[in-house]
Design an enzyme around this catalytic site. Structure first.
Site, mmCIF file in Angstrom:
data_model
loop_
_atom_site.group_PDB
_atom_site.id
_atom_site.type_symbol
_atom_site.label_atom_id
_atom_site.label_comp_id
_atom_site.label_asym_id
_atom_site.label_seq_id
_atom_site.Cartn_x
_atom_site.Cartn_y
_atom_site.Cartn_z
ATOM 1 N N CYS A 1 0.579 -1.049 0.147
ATOM 2 C CA CYS A 1 -0.068 -0.219 -0.145
ATOM 3 C C CYS A 1 0.757 0.962 0.032
ATOM 4 C CB CYS A 1 -0.764 -0.310 1.629
ATOM 5 S SG CYS A 1 -0.128 0.410 2.477
ATOM 6 N N HIS B 1 -2.409 -33.855 6.431
ATOM 7 C CA HIS B 1 -3.489 -35.427 7.037
ATOM 8 C C HIS B 1 -2.600 -36.464 5.495
ATOM 9 C CE1 HIS B 1 -3.036 -30.837 4.973
ATOM 10 N NE2 HIS B 1 -3.420 -32.019 3.632
#
Length: 667
Positions: A12, A581
């Site tokens: 920004c 996982h």
């Protein structure tokens, strides 16, 4: 080298808040989707978490959320979405951008999930390109304005004319501060112009950009006696508007020259960079800038007269305009337009000298702008303290932090509150800021510093009244904000009973085949005092425990499934958490195994580089890979965004408490 599903660059103009808010939103949105992400930030201190060539090459898609130059050409050829940073400040908005970036790759599943209303052409709009170049200049300019303005203001502590050696309150140290501050402030326009040009034409454009900026502050010199152009004469500057015009002119002249000299032999590239580009661009830009100095000076004068005309219409009209602009997008283009105008007028005020009409108007205008920027974060602080029960814990914590942000003139902290309910929160913020601005003008407050919030109170004339004006605006806005949240809270409370029957099937959908959701994570599958030398050792331990618990039949197959997932991209998250996982036919029932290592598992790539203290391992049968796996993973990822959840799991040594905490989030 770690590979990431998504890479992103945020930046920004100020590099203070939006940059890092966008980073956080993107990271949370990626985690919700089970994706790995690395976000490079272009803040005020420079580039952090810089992306490497191999990381760029290995990523599936790119998200650029920036209002300044972040060298997006590095991502050429990659599926990419490029937007302004303000469009990435909520998790929901960031998620849509990630979906769009992945959809650009041609993934029909992701494309179908993307929000149709948010579909736009991937090519950057002309408006955003221009704004990005402009904000690159503004971001580099602001630090000069802040440093120079505050030093100049501090010099006034010794007396309002302490820099003048003929004055009774003269102080040599104050005079030196005034000189240093003045030099920094005078660099404002040349730096603005140069870095607008640099954003367009890269490094070669800096030379004509600086020259254009210097001409903008000096104007076309004319001999007073002859009325003719004279290098020894005096000119009329045309301010920051001229700097903006000069910056764009310099940048595009460089692009033009690159095309003109494109036919020269390759071995003359060095000559082009060191001689041809600076010589021809400086001559062309300089002549054009001197040629338009008259009209530009007239435009600059007309703009200042318009603002002074608003002042003549009364404090209410001028204060309302300033307040609405500053609170409209809180750090965005409208806010920056008001702030840059304020700093430009302050520069003229300080140059005119204390006691002049220009000084009085400019410092009063700056005080009103500062007040309007300070109020929105303070509104949220008041609201979360007075109406605590109507806000989530996350909002409450953010509102308390906004007390510090607001007091130091950082408006952006209020953005997350506004993005959740643009109506009516935006009008509330605009009203509060307008009240503060109007009262600041009426109280005749004068602020000779362009930034700093309450830190510059010692140099603010009528400082106590300024604080009073800000507090009145914050309290009025805060009361209205609380009233809205109370109404919204009570409305949701009334609607809650009707929603319960709809939610029940969702909970059932997450249930494991052989376990109720309430005890999906079993106490005996939580291990709180382990010590692992590496990531693979931790995953091997989980694999073997799965076989012992009857969750899986083959530890090696489970281990291979874990490693295969890690090869696609690390499952290390942030703040010491990982969510490995495994999907395998060797797994007989869906389960979660939790392991904790207080000393931390090193060698496990994480988003923040910290070692893993808690691994929440998901074990999913192959047949459930697209259903149970995704549902559990999304819920665990969502839970990790909750600070209270992370603190409880990470801080507890009680397996039962940890199992209960995780089970509660899987329901």
């Amino acid at each position: 080298m770690a590979k990431f599903d998504i890479i992103a660059a945020t930046g920004c103009p100020t590099g203070i808040a939006h940059t890092f808010m966008a980073k956080e939103a993107l990271e949370k949105a990626a985690a919700e989707r089970g994706l790995t992400i690395k976000v490079e930030t272009h803040g005020q201190v420079g580039v952090e978490n810089e992306l490497t060539k191999s990381e760029i090459a290995g990523a599936k898609a790119v998200v650029v959320a920036a209002d300044k130059d972040v060298q997006a050409e590095r991502f050429a050829g990659k599926p990419m979405v490029s937007v302004g940073v303000s469009k990435t400040l909520s998790v929901e908005a960031a998620g849509k951008l990630i979906d769009r970036a992945l959809a650009a790759k041609g993934d029909d599943t992701v494309a179908a999930a993307a929000d149709v209303e948010d579909e736009v052409e991937e090519k950057e709009s002309i408006g955003h390109i221009i704004y990005k170049h402009l904000m690159n200049g503004v971001s580099h300019m602001l630090v000069f304005v802040v440093a120079g303005g505050v030093l100049t203001a501090v010099s006034f502590l010794w007396g309002i004319t302490s820099f003048d050696s003929t004055a009774s309150d003269y102080n040599s140290f104050a005079a030196m501060l005034k000189i240093i501050g003045g030099i920094a402030m005078n660099l404002m326009v040349p730096v603005l112009s140069a870095y607008i040009a640099e954003s367009i034409g890269k490094r070669p454009a800096l030379v004509p950009g600086f020259v254009a900026g210097m001409i903008a502050i000096q104007g076309l010199p004319v001999n007073a006696e002859t009325g003719m152009i004279d290098a020894g004469g005096a000119g009329v500057g045309f301010g920051f508007l001229g700097g903006i015009v000069g910056g764009f002119l310099a940048g595009y002249v460089i692009l033009l020259l690159e095309k003109v000299f494109a036919g020269l032999p390759k071995n003359l590239d060095g000559l082009k960079a060191i001689f041809l580009y600076p010589l021809f661009s400086t001559a062309i830009v300089g002549l054009v800038m001197l040629g338009i100095s008259g009209p530009m000076a007239a435009i600059n004068t007309a703009m200042m007269d318009f603002l002074k005309g608003l002042s003549a219409s009364g404090a209410v009209v001028l204060g309302l305009a300033i307040g609405c602009m500053c609170a409209f997008d809180m750090g965005g283009p409208v806010n920056k337009a008001a702030y840059v105008t304020g700093t430009a007028m302050l520069t003229e005020a300080l140059a005119a000298g204390v006691g002049t009409d220009t000084y009085n108007f400019g410092t009063n205008f700056m005080a009103a702008v500062s007040a309007a920027c300070i109020v929105p974060p303070l509104i949220t602080t008041f609201a979360v303290v007075v109406g605590k029960k109507y806000f989530s814990q996350e909002d409450h914590d953010a509102g308390v932090v906004n007390l510090i942000l607001g007091c130091t003139h950082i408006t952006e902290g209020a953005i997350p509150f506004m993005t959740k309910n643009i109506w009516p929160v935006m009008p509330i913020m605009m009203l509060g800021s307008s009240i503060a601005s109007i009262l600041t003008i009426m109280f005749n407050v004068h602020d000779p510093a362009p930034h700093g919030g309450f830190l510059v109170l010692p140099v603010v004339e009528n400082g106590p009244l300024w604080v009073l004006a800000i507090l009145i605006g914050a309290v009025v806005g805060g009361i209205l904000f609380v009233a809205f949240k109370k109404y919204d809270f009570e409305k949701n409370q009334k609607a809650a009973p009707a929603a319960k029957p709809v939610e029940a099937p969702k909970a059932a959908a997450v249930e494991a085949p052989k376990a109720e959701a309430a005890d999906f994570v079993k106490v005996e599958n939580v291990f709180v005092a382990e010590d692992f030398a590496s990531r693979d050792e931790a995953l091997s331990f989980v694999s073997n425990q799965a076989v012992k618990a009857g969750i899986a039949s083959d530890a090696d197959a489970v281990m291979n499934a874990f490693l295969a997932r890690e090869a696609e991209g690390t499952t290390g998250m942030m703040e010491g958490f990982a969510i490995p996982h495994a999907k395998s036919d060797a797994i007989t029932e869906a389960a979660v195994i939790v392991v904790k290592d207080e000393s931390g598992v090193t060698g496990w790539d994480t988003m923040d580089g910290a070692p893993v203290n808690v691994a929440i391992a998901l074990l999913i049968p192959g047949a459930q890979a697209g259903t149970t796996h995704l549902k559990i993973l999304s819920k665990v990822a969502e839970a990790l965004m909750d600070e209270d959840f992370r603190a409880t799991v990470k801080g507890s040594t009680d397996a039962a408490e940890i199992a209960k905490t995780i089970n509660a989030r899987l329901v």
